[in-house]
Structures are given as structure tokens and as C-alpha cells.
Design an enzyme around this catalytic site. Structure first.
Site, PDB file in Angstrom:
ATOM      1  N   ASN A 149     -48.653 -12.955 118.356  1.00  0.00           N
ATOM      2  CA  ASN A 149     -49.505 -12.316 117.267  1.00  0.00           C
ATOM      3  C   ASN A 149     -50.890 -13.355 117.167  1.00  0.00           C
ATOM      4  OD1 ASN A 149     -47.971 -14.564 116.317  1.00  0.00           O
ATOM      5  ND2 ASN A 149     -48.375 -13.944 114.303  1.00  0.00           N
ATOM      6  N   GLU A 248     -40.249 -22.205 114.898  1.00  0.00           N
ATOM      7  CA  GLU A 248     -40.706 -21.755 113.714  1.00  0.00           C
ATOM      8  C   GLU A 248     -40.713 -20.118 113.938  1.00  0.00           C
ATOM      9  OE1 GLU A 248     -44.473 -25.081 113.711  1.00  0.00           O
ATOM     10  OE2 GLU A 248     -45.097 -22.826 114.233  1.00  0.00           O
ATOM     11  N   CYS A 282     -46.960 -14.128 110.486  1.00  0.00           N
ATOM     12  CA  CYS A 282     -45.717 -14.752 109.979  1.00  0.00           C
ATOM     13  C   CYS A 282     -45.517 -15.077 108.682  1.00  0.00           C
ATOM     14  CB  CYS A 282     -45.167 -15.721 110.962  1.00  0.00           C
ATOM     15  SG  CYS A 282     -46.281 -17.366 110.752  1.00  0.00           S
ATOM     16  N   GLU A 461     -43.885 -29.066 111.833  1.00  0.00           N
ATOM     17  CA  GLU A 461     -44.917 -29.428 112.508  1.00  0.00           C
ATOM     18  C   GLU A 461     -46.314 -29.701 111.619  1.00  0.00           C
ATOM     19  OE1 GLU A 461     -45.220 -28.494 116.619  1.00  0.00           O
ATOM     20  OE2 GLU A 461     -43.231 -27.353 116.558  1.00  0.00           O
TER      21      GLU A 461
END
Ligand code: NAD
Ligand code: 6OD
Length: 482
Positions: A149, A248, A282, A461
Site C-alpha cells: 500500500n 505491524e 492501515c 517501532e
């Protein structure tokens, strides 16, 4: 092509790369097999034993700064490659994907340069004392598994800190978006990053480059961005050899709009969070909860905003929404449009494939779509769609909206729209997410922790949290003589 030990490597197996604006084939990609993944991992291990492993930090940082400058020199090539692979508007990629992709190297070089470790002095029983300090070493060879993405941005978001910390990487880009990772190989060579520090293997997941890389015993740590079910497979692979993993993953993010918000800002922000990148972010909003007093007005304004979006080719400066990534993903999103109706939704706007002109006709387009009227139990409310769609529902109390917004297996992000400062803090603190925005969306300071709660991720992160993942932190304890 694959990029292994500083060379571009073809293989006997090629797969098609299609551009989603027209679904036409724009290239062939060399799929890495076990042999190429072995070679990439071996090259990365050798780099750690060679000049990269012994390079002083100051020189490493100089090289990463040169890398940023060279990406910026070749900005238009990166932009062209990213937009061809994803179909996203150039106006978006030139603003976010490419500049952020470059700056990831600079920010993490600065963090490694500037962030100290801890120091403690301790008295010893014999009347003397010892000192303790933390000392960071690279974790080793890092396998980086990427989604489609935001291909360049999300790849460098991992490769930037990994290299700044002195690791070597083997990157597996998404099969949908191979180009910018390969182009970065040219830039690595140009600026003199030693061979084997950055490697790219192309291919798919199961029984292909993804699985070969994640199951490879020569990989010391795995970092992944993508769907939750893929992350779970990668976590199992990481268990072999007890390797650290950073995940993630997916989301089903809720926006909460209180009646006391700045209405225009809430509309602008929610339109962006639902439809930017054709809904393939996301952090994007798929569930919007709006306080009942302003519900009808909010839905009406969202409808106008969605219908004003201009779908088109990346080069057209008027375009502000591109296609979905692939025919497969288009079919998935359209199946949710059908399901929404079966589950009882009112379609406020969209829900279909738009008529597109000329060669865009066969692209992977879906109209920006808004639904209302679904029960909270509907699959469309519970499952991640990852397309240009959102459902808007009314609420009456803060307690009620918190209950609904948190009632999901995912916990990535939220956007809260209110001018009541106390409420903003209260709601942000009670939301079960990794990131809570107030009166904004996708404002990112790269020094902050980034990651998901619940099934949206494992670990954080960003800033010093990236140092935690990409280094081994050793305590050195020295007893001093009297
Ligand atoms: P995906 O999980 O299908 O693929 C991601 C990567 O994993 C690809 O490179 C793929 O080839 C690889 N892969 C697939 N199966 C594998 C296996 N068995 N072993 C090893 N590798 C394998 O995800 P996607 O469709 O590319 O991306 C969309 C998803 O990513 C959405 O769910 C979205 O929410 C999520 N995402 C999350 C974040 C975040 O920061 N939390 C960011 C972007 C995207
Ligand atoms: O901004 C970032 O660094 C980041 N990781 C964004 C993720 C976006 C997800 O699609």
C-alpha cells in the site's frame, strides 16, 4: 530483478507486474527461489563480517545521508516507479511516499547518532564501586517483509533504522509492487553502501521468496507489515530459532466525532482518513461514530465530499483518488459492497465500479463508498476491508461510543474530533489502540512509538523503539580498582 550482493540477479521464473489503473502488464519480475534467498542471506552475513561491520558510526551516517541525497536526485524515477506499481496519484506519492521514504534514512541516522544509552554507578560490598553502561550492537541480518500500500515508505521505515543500527537486510517487497525496492539497489551502489548490506528478493509468500526468507536460519530477526493472518504465520516461522519479530498488521479503525468538534475540520480529516490512497492505509478509518445531534449533517457533508473526489490516472493533477491495487483486491472490496447490502446497509454513495474512460476502463476502480444503518454485529463493521469505504453510525454518550469503538479484534489507530480538551484526553486514553489522533489524522513524528494493540501488531517501532528492535542492548559492568 532481485538485488543480491550489489548485483541485479535474474532467475528462470518470471511473474507479471500489472499496473492497476488499466490492469495492463508493465513488466516481468524475476522470482527468487531458495538459491537466491540463500545467496542474499549469505551476502548479508558476509557484509556484517566485512567493511560494513567494522565501519565507524560517523561513516555509516555519512553514507545514509548520501543515500537520502541520491534518492532526492532521482526523485522523479522513484515517483514514476511507485505510481506505475500502485496507480496512486502523483500528487499523493510526491507529497508522502517518496519524500517520507527518503527521510526515513535521515531520521534514524540522527536517532542512532544522538540517543544515549543508560549509565549506573553502584557501590560494591567490599567498599568499592562499579559502573554499568548500555552498549548497542546490531542484531544481525534482518528479514524485511513488506506490503503494497505504501511500498517505498513502509520498506524504508524498516530498512532506515536497520541500516542506521549497523545491520544488513534482505527485503521481500510485495509481489504487487516490486519496482522501488529494486531501484533503491542502484542508489545503494551509487553512493557506495558496501555490497550485501541491502538485498532484495522478489516473489510471493507461501512456497516462494517470503517463506524461504522467513524460515531461513541465517536471518536473525524478522520485521513485517501486512495482514494479521500473514503476521501470525511469520510469528510461527520466527519461533524457530527464537528470533525476535516485529509485526505491524491489520486494522478496523474507528473515528469518533463529537458534536462540539470543528465540523469542517472533522469532515476534511474523515474524508482523508477514509479515502486517501483509495482507502488502502492501515491507519485509515472504516468506522465513523458521530454524535447524534450532528449525524445527518455529517453524513450529508461526507456524501458531498466523497462524490467530489476525482478518480483518475496518476499523472492527472486533478486526480485525488487512484484505483485499488489489483483485480483480486477489487473483487474483495466489491464483495463487501454486496455484503453490506445483504446485511441491511443504506448506501449513501458509491458501492460500484465507476465508468472510467479509455484504457482506465479495465483498471481496479471502486467508487468512494459510504454506508449507514448497519448493526454493530455486521461483518462489514467487524472485518478489515482496506478499500475506499466507511460506515457512519450515530451515538448518544461517550460511554456508548467507547464501548462500540473498542469492540473489535483490531486496535491500530483512532481519530477523535472534539474541542473539549478533557474529553479528548479521556477518550484517547481509553481507546484500545496504538495511536490516537485528536483533531487530526496521519500526523507522524518519526520519533514516536508506532504499532498496534490487540491483533493489529506486536511491538513498537519509531524513535528509540526502533533501536530496541534493531539492536542487542548489552550491559557492560566494570568493577573499578581502589
Ligand atoms: P499481506 O499480508 O498479504 O502481504 C504482506 C507481505 O507478506 C507480502 O510481501 C507478501 O508476499 C508476504 N507474505 C504473504 N504470505 C507470506 C508467508 N506465508 N510467508 C512470508 N511472507 C508472506 O499484506 P498486504 O495485502 O500486502 O497489505 C495489506 C495489509 O497490510 C492490510 O491488512 C493492512 O492493514 C496491513 N498494513 C498494516 C500496516 C501497519 O503499520 N500496521 C501498514 C500497512 C499495511
Ligand atoms: O508513517 C509511518 O511510518 C507508517 N508506518 C505508516 C503506516 C501506514 C499504513 O498503511
Amino acid at each position: 530483478m532481485n538485488f543480491i550482493n550489489g548485483d541485479f540477479v535474474a532467475t528462470g521464473n518470471w511473474f507479471e507486474n500489472r499496473t492497476p489503473t488499466s490492469n495492463m502488464v508493465i513488466g516481468q519480475v524475476a522470482e527468487a527461489g531458495k538459491a537466491e534467498v540463500d545467496a542474499a542471506v549469505a551476502a548479508a552475513r558476509a557484509a556484517l563480517k566485512g567493511p560494513w561491520g567494522s565501519m565507524p558510526l560517523a561513516r555509516r551516517i555519512e553514507l545514509l545521508e548520501a543515500l537520502v541525497a541520491e534518492i532526492n536526485n532521482r526523485f522523479d524515477e522513484f515517483l514514476e516507479a511507485e505510481c506505475a506499481d500502485t496507480g496512486k496519484p502523483k500528487s499523493l506519492a510526491s507529497h508522502i511516499d517518496i519524500p517520507r521514504g527518503a527521510v526515513n534514512f535521515k531520521v534514524f541516522a540522527d536517532i542512532v547518532k544522538n540517543v544515549p544509552t543508560e549509565f549506573f554507578e553502584m557501590a560494591t560490598p567490599d567498599g568499592m564501586f562499579c559502573i554499568n553502561y548500555g552498549y548497542r550492537t546490531p542484531v544481525g541480518v534482518v528479514g524485511v517483509i513488506c506490503p503494497w500500500n505504501l511500498p517505498f515508505l513502509l520498506m524504508t521505515w524498516k530498512v532506515g533504522p536497520a541500516l542506521a543500527c549497523g545491520n544488513a537486510v534482505v527485503v521481500k517487497p510485495s509481489e504487487e509492487t516490486p519496482r522501488t525496492a529494486t531501484l533503491l539497489g542502484e542508489v545503494m551502489n551509487k553512493v557506495g553502501i558496501p555490497k550485501g548490506v541491502y538485498n532484495v528478493v522478489h516473489g510471493f509468500g507461501p512456497n516462494s521468496a517470503g517463506e524461504f526468507l522467513t524460515s531461513h536460519p541465517g536471518v536473525d530477526a524478522l520485521t513485517f507489515t501486512g495482514e494479521t493472518r500473514t503476521g501470525e504465520i511469520i510469528m510461527k516461522a520466527a519461533a524457530n530459532g527464537s528470533r525476535p519479530v516485529s509485526l505491524e498488521m491489520g486494522g478496523k479503525n474507528a473515528a469518533i466525532v463529537f458534536a462540539d468538534c470543528d465540523f469542517d475540520a472533522a469532515i476534511e480529516g474523515t474524508l482523508r482518513s477514509a479515502f486517501a490512497n483509495c482507502g488502502q492505509v492501515c491507519l485509515g478509518t472504516e468506522r465513523v461514530y458521530v454524535e447524534r445531534q450532528i449525524f445527518d449533517k455529517f453524513v450529508a457533508a461526507m456524501k458531498v465530499g466523497a462524490e467530489n473526489l476525482k478518480l483518475g490516472a496518476p499523472d492527472d493533477p486533478a486526480t485525488n483518488m487512484g484505483p485499488l491495487i489489483s483485480k483480486e483486491h477489487q473483487n474483495k472490496v466489491l464483495s463487501y459492497c454486496k455484503l453490506a447490502i445483504e446485511e441491511g446497509a443504506t448506501v449513501v454513495t458509491g458501492g460500484c465500479v465507476p465508468d472510467m474512460p479509455g484504457e482506465l476502463k479495465d483498471g481496479c476502480w471502486v467508487q468512494p463508498t459510504i454506508w449507514t444503518g448497519l448493526p454493530e454485529t455486521a461483518r462489514v463493521i467487524k472485518e478489515e476491508i482496506f478499500g475506499p469505504c466507511c460506515h457512519i453510525a450515530p451515538f448518544d454518550t461517550e460511554e456508548e461510543v467507547l464501548e462500540k469503538a473498542n469492540d473489535n479484534k483490531y486496535g491500530l489507530a483512532t481519530a477523535i474530533w472534539t474541542n473539549n480538551v478533557s474529553r479528548a484526553h479521556r477518550v484517547a486514553q481509553k481507546m484500545e489502540v496504538g495511536i490516537a489522533w485528536v483533531n487530526s489524522w496521519f500526523l507522524r513524528d518519526l520519533r514516536t512509538p508506532f504499532g498496534g494493540a490487540k491483533q493489529s501488531g506486536i511491538g513498537r517501532e519509531g524513535g528509540v523503539h526502533s533501536l530496541e528492535f534493531y539492536t542487542e542492548l548489552k550491559n557492560v559492568c566494570i568493577k573499578l580498582q581502589a
